[in-house]
Scaffold this motif. Sequence first.
Motif, short mmCIF file in Angstrom:
data_model
loop_
_atom_site.label_atom_id
_atom_site.label_comp_id
_atom_site.label_asym_id
_atom_site.label_seq_id
_atom_site.Cartn_x
_atom_site.Cartn_y
_atom_site.Cartn_z
N SER A 150 -7.24 -8.87 -2.52
CA SER A 150 -8.65 -9.26 -2.50
C SER A 150 -9.53 -8.24 -3.20
O SER A 150 -10.69 -8.52 -3.51
CB SER A 150 -9.12 -9.41 -1.05
N GLY A 151 -9.03 -7.04 -3.41
CA GLY A 151 -9.80 -5.98 -4.06
C GLY A 151 -10.69 -5.21 -3.10
O GLY A 151 -11.34 -4.25 -3.49
N SER A 152 -10.71 -5.62 -1.83
CA SER A 152 -11.62 -4.93 -0.91
C SER A 152 -10.92 -4.49 0.38
O SER A 152 -9.80 -4.92 0.69
CB SER A 152 -12.83 -5.81 -0.59
N PHE A 153 -11.62 -3.65 1.11
CA PHE A 153 -11.13 -3.12 2.39
C PHE A 153 -10.94 -4.25 3.39
O PHE A 153 -11.75 -5.17 3.47
CB PHE A 153 -12.15 -2.11 2.92
N ILE A 154 -9.86 -4.18 4.17
CA ILE A 154 -9.63 -5.15 5.23
C ILE A 154 -9.55 -4.40 6.55
O ILE A 154 -8.78 -3.46 6.70
CB ILE A 154 -8.33 -5.95 4.99
N VAL A 210 -5.23 -4.03 10.94
CA VAL A 210 -5.09 -3.52 9.57
C VAL A 210 -6.41 -2.84 9.23
O VAL A 210 -7.47 -3.40 9.49
CB VAL A 210 -4.84 -4.68 8.57
N LEU A 211 -6.33 -1.62 8.70
CA LEU A 211 -7.55 -0.89 8.35
C LEU A 211 -7.31 -0.22 7.00
O LEU A 211 -7.18 0.99 6.92
CB LEU A 211 -7.86 0.18 9.41
N SER A 212 -7.19 -1.02 5.95
CA SER A 212 -6.78 -0.45 4.67
C SER A 212 -7.45 -1.14 3.49
O SER A 212 -7.69 -2.35 3.51
CB SER A 212 -5.28 -0.59 4.47
#
Lengths: 235, 84
Positions: A116-120, A149-151
């Motif tokens: 997605s290109g962004s932080f999840i 998930v924190l990446s």
Amino acid sequence: MTIAVVNFPGSLDGGQVTRALEAHDAQVRQVWHTDAGADSGGLETAGLEGVDAVILPGGAAFGDALRPGALAKLSPIAEPLREIAARGVPILGIGNGFQILTELGLLPGTLLLNASGSFIGRETDFEVSCVDTPWTRELRKTSRVTLPVLSKHGRYFVDETEAKRLQDEDRVVLQFADENLTGSSEAIAGVSNAAGNVVGLLPHVEHAAEAGFGTDGVANRSQTDGLRFLTSILV
Amino acid sequence: MARIVIEVMPKVEILDPQGKAITAALASAGHADLGVVRAGKRFELEVPGEVSDELLAKARELAENLFANPNIEDVTGVYVAQEA
């Protein structure tokens, strides 16, 4: 049992890891990335000497400069980590710790920017695919765990040949169960080395280790699904 | 003073979310004629004095093993920049 928590500038989750381990009577030693043992740079440090296991917590070592985990290769602790990994000492990398282990060459593959290109930052379900490691032996194979998930760089990538090899050798530890949130190869969210002692996990098990202190979310029923990954080493 | 340049590009088979996002933004701004964008990295090493063969060799080695991740990236150039 003494477990070393190795911290780099920018490591963030060592506190949670330590809290969870100490609540279960483990002895935790905080090791700074320059504490490479008594013979390094003339400093008298215990480093990783005599530890029974090592955890590399999440965060953003060196601010994720260059690539997440990449600059850890230049740390004095890199060589002792390789050495104890080769001796079979259990090592667990969580989140950024997983990224560091791949950059050090202790685990295969690479964690790329999420598809997605962004932080999840949210919880999802994972399937435990391998329980034959010191970090997963308290879990049941094919059981489901809810973990956060924190990446931003959580897209585990290996080519098809390597993905097949990891599956054939039973080295895929964890896979996204319902949704491949980050776009990982074969939905992989955790792997081990060939010997099984080194494991990397994308989701933050230490943020789901104490009821009432997990991330918010209806999915996380027990809020402690991550605990057994940390306590497996203690049994 | 001299400058060593290291250029790194994502491997063709690797999804490049950055390049993809730039490509999409360009297209929606009416620049689809610029085609597909891939985003790489360029590093400039300002070194004191001349660049010896030995130093350049060291830069090449670090380019392969540190500046690029060989699993996902190719080193597309390591060279001494000519002063303008």
